[in-house]
Design an enzyme around this catalytic site. Sequence first.
Site, short mmCIF file in Angstrom:
data_model
loop_
_atom_site.label_atom_id
_atom_site.label_comp_id
_atom_site.label_asym_id
_atom_site.label_seq_id
_atom_site.Cartn_x
_atom_site.Cartn_y
_atom_site.Cartn_z
N GLY A 107 38.07 46.33 39.64
CA GLY A 107 39.28 46.41 40.45
C GLY A 107 38.97 46.16 41.91
N ASN A 108 39.89 46.50 42.79
CA ASN A 108 39.63 46.36 44.22
C ASN A 108 40.34 47.50 44.96
OD1 ASN A 108 42.36 45.38 45.24
ND2 ASN A 108 41.91 43.84 43.66
N ARG A 109 40.14 47.56 46.28
CA ARG A 109 40.56 48.73 47.05
C ARG A 109 41.98 48.66 47.59
NH1 ARG A 109 34.77 50.37 48.85
NH2 ARG A 109 35.70 52.32 49.54
N SER A 110 42.79 47.72 47.12
CA SER A 110 44.17 47.67 47.59
C SER A 110 44.91 48.94 47.19
CB SER A 110 44.87 46.44 46.97
OG SER A 110 46.26 46.53 47.18
N ALA A 149 46.71 42.23 45.79
CA ALA A 149 45.32 41.76 45.85
C ALA A 149 44.90 41.45 44.42
CB ALA A 149 44.43 42.83 46.46
#
Length: 222
Positions: free
Chosen positions: A29-32, A97
């Site tokens: 995943g990502n930090r959005s 994102a």
Amino acid sequence: FGAQVLRGLKVVVSAGPTYEDIDPVRFIGNRSSGRMGFAVAEAAAQVGAEVTLVAGPVSMATPPGIARRVDVRSAAQMRDAVMAASNGADIYIAAAAVGDYRPAEVAGHKLKKQDGAPLELRLTENPDILATLAAQTVRPFLVGFAAETHDVERYAQDKLKRKGLDMIAANQVGGGLGFEAADNALTLYGPEGAIDLPRASKTELARQLVARVAERYRAVRG
Ligand code: C5P
């Protein structure tokens, strides 16, 4: 702010990260946080738009005034939801994102350690939702985001042209701005040049962004 400048228009907003499953318990995943996209959706609703919010995995309540919320997890699911919602929509604002890659295979069982041997993950590129929409002859007015850690202007201008967008909102990530932060600062690029929206809360910036999008939309689409 508050005049009904988007009254009668259908606006789709995507927000948050995407999660790409590796196995039943792990993902990439990502930090959005989803905050910028949720603020944009709320701001668009405040000026009269009928808003569909397509949200990745975030823990945020639906803002007031949103007509419809569709929750998704992966980039492929987000693509399907955005394509369906964008059919007949006037404006699409892509604040999500979206993960660029997903595991080539999703394991059906929890992966185990390999006795010290490295574990290799093969990744496949995800579909580019904005570029897919931009390639259609009948398409909404398209607004992208470019969150970058460096060379913000160059990458933003490149994405505007390469993806065939009407407008792009660029921001530097880091230093208390951008991902996981309450504040942001944006520069909008379009065919008419650059507009700076200086550091402010995401709520305030979203209102300014929506006002600029409405102006530009009216100028090119009436
Ligand atoms: O990830 P990237 O910096 O290329 O994102 C630029 C814009 O393109 C963002 O608005 C993002 O939501 C969108 N995007 C997309 N589909 C992808 C990757 C990015 O629509 N697979």
